[in-house]
Design a protein around this motif. Structure first.
Motif, PDB file in Angstrom:
ATOM      1  N   ILE A 139       3.989  10.061 -13.336  1.00 42.43           N
ATOM      2  CA  ILE A 139       3.651   8.665 -12.138  1.00 42.43           C
ATOM      3  C   ILE A 139       2.339   8.798 -11.403  1.00 42.43           C
ATOM      4  CG2 ILE A 139       4.943   8.220 -10.170  1.00 42.43           C
ATOM      5  CD1 ILE A 139       7.296   9.127 -10.792  1.00 42.43           C
ATOM      6  N   PRO A 140       1.392   9.041 -12.417  1.00 43.32           N
ATOM      7  CA  PRO A 140      -0.628   9.135 -11.893  1.00 43.32           C
ATOM      8  C   PRO A 140      -0.488   8.401 -10.168  1.00 43.32           C
ATOM      9  CG  PRO A 140       0.302   7.384 -13.233  1.00 43.32           C
ATOM     10  CD  PRO A 140       1.438   7.833 -13.063  1.00 43.32           C
ATOM     11  N   ASP A 141      -0.340   7.573  -9.980  1.00 41.95           N
ATOM     12  CA  ASP A 141      -0.024   6.793  -8.290  1.00 41.95           C
ATOM     13  C   ASP A 141       0.528   7.141  -7.873  1.00 41.95           C
ATOM     14  OD1 ASP A 141       2.105   5.684  -9.404  1.00 41.95           O
ATOM     15  OD2 ASP A 141       0.966   3.315  -8.541  1.00 41.95           O
ATOM     16  N   ALA A 142       1.420   8.353  -7.797  1.00 38.76           N
ATOM     17  CA  ALA A 142       2.763   8.661  -6.652  1.00 38.76           C
ATOM     18  C   ALA A 142       1.793   9.090  -5.259  1.00 38.76           C
ATOM     19  CB  ALA A 142       3.217  10.683  -7.402  1.00 38.76           C
ATOM     20  N   ARG A 143       2.720   8.559  -4.167  1.00 44.98           N
ATOM     21  CA  ARG A 143       2.436   8.920  -2.951  1.00 44.98           C
ATOM     22  C   ARG A 143       3.680   9.518  -2.045  1.00 44.98           C
ATOM     23  NH1 ARG A 143      -0.850   4.981   0.712  1.00 44.98           N
ATOM     24  NH2 ARG A 143       0.995   5.464   1.190  1.00 44.98           N
ATOM     25  N   PHE A 144       3.188   9.835  -1.446  1.00 47.87           N
ATOM     26  CA  PHE A 144       5.050  10.462  -0.407  1.00 47.87           C
ATOM     27  C   PHE A 144       4.312  10.032   0.974  1.00 47.87           C
ATOM     28  CE2 PHE A 144       7.141  13.468   2.360  1.00 47.87           C
ATOM     29  CZ  PHE A 144       8.783  13.116   1.864  1.00 47.87           C
ATOM     30  N   GLU A 145       5.011   8.662   1.925  1.00 45.99           N
ATOM     31  CA  GLU A 145       4.261   8.466   2.791  1.00 45.99           C
ATOM     32  C   GLU A 145       6.202   9.270   4.198  1.00 45.99           C
ATOM     33  OE1 GLU A 145       4.701   4.203   5.260  1.00 45.99           O
ATOM     34  OE2 GLU A 145       4.014   4.606   3.482  1.00 45.99           O
ATOM     35  N   VAL A 146       5.072   9.815   5.204  1.00 45.54           N
ATOM     36  CA  VAL A 146       5.859  10.696   5.574  1.00 45.54           C
ATOM     37  C   VAL A 146       7.173  10.298   6.680  1.00 45.54           C
ATOM     38  CG1 VAL A 146       6.177  12.603   7.370  1.00 45.54           C
ATOM     39  CG2 VAL A 146       4.653  13.032   5.617  1.00 45.54           C
ATOM     40  N   ALA A 147       8.243  10.553   6.982  1.00 44.21           N
ATOM     41  CA  ALA A 147       8.398   9.573   8.467  1.00 44.21           C
ATOM     42  C   ALA A 147       9.361  10.599   9.776  1.00 44.21           C
ATOM     43  CB  ALA A 147       9.936   8.288   7.541  1.00 44.21           C
ATOM     44  N   ASP A 148       9.666  11.717   9.180  1.00 47.89           N
ATOM     45  CA  ASP A 148       9.710  12.779  10.022  1.00 47.89           C
ATOM     46  C   ASP A 148       9.523  14.090   9.787  1.00 47.89           C
ATOM     47  OD1 ASP A 148      10.851  10.714  12.201  1.00 47.89           O
ATOM     48  OD2 ASP A 148      12.757  10.077  10.707  1.00 47.89           O
ATOM     49  N   VAL A 149       9.230  14.512  10.347  1.00 48.02           N
ATOM     50  CA  VAL A 149       9.036  16.047  10.295  1.00 48.02           C
ATOM     51  C   VAL A 149       9.115  16.914  11.505  1.00 48.02           C
ATOM     52  CG1 VAL A 149       7.148  17.958  10.279  1.00 48.02           C
ATOM     53  CG2 VAL A 149       6.379  15.345   8.987  1.00 48.02           C
ATOM     54  N   LEU A 150       9.784  17.834  11.437  1.00 51.17           N
ATOM     55  CA  LEU A 150      10.376  18.644  11.586  1.00 51.17           C
ATOM     56  C   LEU A 150      10.009  20.315  11.843  1.00 51.17           C
ATOM     57  CD1 LEU A 150      14.282  17.593  12.367  1.00 51.17           C
ATOM     58  CD2 LEU A 150      13.000  16.977  13.508  1.00 51.17           C
ATOM     59  N   VAL A 151       9.150  20.643  12.606  1.00 52.32           N
ATOM     60  CA  VAL A 151       8.603  22.205  13.010  1.00 52.32           C
ATOM     61  C   VAL A 151       9.443  23.197  13.323  1.00 52.32           C
ATOM     62  CG1 VAL A 151       6.228  22.806  12.782  1.00 52.32           C
ATOM     63  CG2 VAL A 151       6.764  20.228  12.483  1.00 52.32           C
ATOM     64  N   SER A 152       9.157  24.572  12.527  1.00 47.26           N
ATOM     65  CA  SER A 152       9.497  25.259  13.637  1.00 47.26           C
ATOM     66  C   SER A 152       8.721  26.845  13.747  1.00 47.26           C
ATOM     67  CB  SER A 152      11.206  26.114  13.274  1.00 47.26           C
ATOM     68  OG  SER A 152      10.825  26.371  11.776  1.00 47.26           O
ATOM     69  N   ASP A 153       8.474  27.770  13.807  1.00 46.35           N
ATOM     70  CA  ASP A 153       7.859  28.474  13.636  1.00 46.35           C
ATOM     71  C   ASP A 153       7.431  28.710  12.583  1.00 46.35           C
ATOM     72  OD1 ASP A 153       6.689  28.705  16.575  1.00 46.35           O
ATOM     73  OD2 ASP A 153       7.704  30.582  16.686  1.00 46.35           O
ATOM     74  N   GLY A 154       8.699  28.748  11.702  1.00 46.60           N
ATOM     75  CA  GLY A 154       8.275  28.933  10.264  1.00 46.60           C
ATOM     76  C   GLY A 154       8.940  28.336   8.849  1.00 46.60           C
ATOM     77  N   GLY A 155       8.678  27.144   9.268  1.00 44.70           N
ATOM     78  CA  GLY A 155       8.475  26.638   8.041  1.00 44.70           C
ATOM     79  C   GLY A 155       8.575  24.475   9.175  1.00 44.70           C
ATOM     80  N   ALA A 156       9.139  24.028   8.032  1.00 42.55           N
ATOM     81  CA  ALA A 156       9.026  22.125   8.223  1.00 42.55           C
ATOM     82  C   ALA A 156      10.579  21.649   7.771  1.00 42.55           C
ATOM     83  CB  ALA A 156       8.195  21.667   8.746  1.00 42.55           C
ATOM     84  N   VAL A 157      10.599  20.610   8.101  1.00 43.71           N
ATOM     85  CA  VAL A 157      11.508  19.441   7.193  1.00 43.71           C
ATOM     86  C   VAL A 157      10.838  18.234   7.658  1.00 43.71           C
ATOM     87  CG1 VAL A 157      13.984  18.641   7.586  1.00 43.71           C
ATOM     88  CG2 VAL A 157      13.763  20.608   7.628  1.00 43.71           C
ATOM     89  N   VAL A 158      10.803  17.680   6.380  1.00 40.69           N
ATOM     90  CA  VAL A 158       9.893  16.514   6.247  1.00 40.69           C
ATOM     91  C   VAL A 158      10.707  15.477   5.441  1.00 40.69           C
ATOM     92  CG1 VAL A 158       8.411  15.348   5.144  1.00 40.69           C
ATOM     93  CG2 VAL A 158       8.097  18.293   6.383  1.00 40.69           C
ATOM     94  N   ARG A 159      10.972  14.207   6.710  1.00 42.40           N
ATOM     95  CA  ARG A 159      11.411  13.392   6.098  1.00 42.40           C
ATOM     96  C   ARG A 159      10.788  12.487   5.669  1.00 42.40           C
ATOM     97  NH1 ARG A 159      13.608   8.470   6.826  1.00 42.40           N
ATOM     98  NH2 ARG A 159      13.443   8.649   8.630  1.00 42.40           N
ATOM     99  N   GLY A 160      11.185  11.545   4.502  1.00 41.83           N
ATOM    100  CA  GLY A 160       9.817  10.407   3.884  1.00 41.83           C
ATOM    101  C   GLY A 160      10.573   9.915   2.452  1.00 41.83           C
ATOM    102  N   GLU A 161       9.255   8.926   1.811  1.00 39.23           N
ATOM    103  CA  GLU A 161       9.912   8.065   0.551  1.00 39.23           C
ATOM    104  C   GLU A 161       8.962   7.950  -0.347  1.00 39.23           C
ATOM    105  OE1 GLU A 161      11.211   3.920   0.493  1.00 39.23           O
ATOM    106  OE2 GLU A 161       9.144   3.850  -0.082  1.00 39.23           O
ATOM    107  N   PHE A 162       8.972   8.737  -1.277  1.00 39.85           N
ATOM    108  CA  PHE A 162       8.281   9.062  -2.790  1.00 39.85           C
ATOM    109  C   PHE A 162       7.897   7.627  -3.695  1.00 39.85           C
ATOM    110  CE2 PHE A 162       7.441   9.318  -7.281  1.00 39.85           C
ATOM    111  CZ  PHE A 162       6.608  11.009  -7.040  1.00 39.85           C
ATOM    112  N   SER A 163       7.232   6.965  -4.288  1.00 30.35           N
ATOM    113  CA  SER A 163       6.892   6.106  -4.808  1.00 30.35           C
ATOM    114  C   SER A 163       5.554   5.963  -5.636  1.00 30.35           C
ATOM    115  CB  SER A 163       6.549   4.983  -3.906  1.00 30.35           C
ATOM    116  OG  SER A 163       5.099   4.998  -2.471  1.00 30.35           O
ATOM    117  N   GLY A 164       5.619   5.295  -6.704  1.00 29.31           N
ATOM    118  CA  GLY A 164       4.975   5.117  -8.001  1.00 29.31           C
ATOM    119  C   GLY A 164       5.034   4.350  -9.023  1.00 29.31           C
ATOM    120  N   THR A 165       4.649   5.234 -10.060  1.00 28.35           N
ATOM    121  CA  THR A 165       4.613   3.750 -11.145  1.00 28.35           C
ATOM    122  C   THR A 165       5.263   4.659 -12.499  1.00 28.35           C
ATOM    123  OG1 THR A 165       2.985   2.384 -10.346  1.00 28.35           O
ATOM    124  CG2 THR A 165       4.094   2.013 -12.479  1.00 28.35           C
TER     125      THR A 165
END
Length: 190
Positions: A71-97
């Motif tokens: 999927i050479p044109d892959a994109r990940f569009e971030v919708a939400d990010v929750l961050v702590s001192d030691g990490g993060a949770v990311v919700r988003g949509e992956f797309s591509g051909t």
């Protein structure tokens, strides 16, 4: 004059920057991606099969490389990010051909998209653990491995029915062979 950040706020800012750079794919630069991960990074439950990829080389060569090729044109569009001192949770949509083979699946040439909920843990300013929370059924449908209109419980029922029919046919054939007066394998000399 700005307000000084607390050590915790500063750590969260650095975690956010690291994870967002990683999610952006290092802008297509493998060396940048490698620099964002620890040498012993662990990608948990790779391909939904319980296995883990360990090490930045394995993550790049067995996950990112094949995905980028398929999927050479892959994109990940971030919708939400929750961050702590030691990490993060990311919700988003992956797309591509989907244009090239991916782990044995032939390309469809279609646009694909799915939602992901990924978790990143950091250590020393670099990503040390990754959990990719993709909807595996949706990914399989998008890549053409599973028909879009098939529900997994329907497929399981169909498989169970087919297995029961096959078992009944085999039992009937075995009974017919035995009742036909001929010896069956293993019955000689009894």
């Amino acid at each position: 004059m700005g307000t000084a950040q607390t050590p915790s706020e500063d750590r969260r800012r650095r975690v956010h920057e690291t994870v967002m750079a990683f999610v952006a794919g290092g802008d297509g630069d493998t060396a940048k991606l490698r620099a964002l991960m620890t040498d012993d990074v662990r990608l948990h439950d790779f391909m939904g099969m319980g296995a883990a990829l360990v090490g930045s080389d394995a993550v790049l060569e067995e996950f990112f490389g094949p995905l980028a090729e398929a999927i050479p044109d892959a994109r990940f569009e971030v919708a939400d990010v929750l961050v702590s001192d030691g990490g993060a949770v990311v919700r988003g949509e992956f797309s591509g051909t989907f244009t090239r083979e991916y782990y044995g699946l032939p390309p469809t040439g279609r646009r694909v998209r799915w939602t992901a909920h990924d978790i990143y843990r950091t250590r020393g300013g670099r990503i040390c653990e990754i959990w990719l929370g993709n909807d595996t059924l949706q990914v399989a449908r998008e890549l053409g491995a599973v028909p879009r209109d098939v529900q997994p419980w329907t497929a399981a029922e169909t498989a169970a029915e087919t297995a029961a029919e096959t078992a009944a046919e085999t039992a009937a054939e075995t009974a017919a062979e035995t009742d036909g007066g001929g010896e069956t394998a293993g019955s000689a000399g009894r």
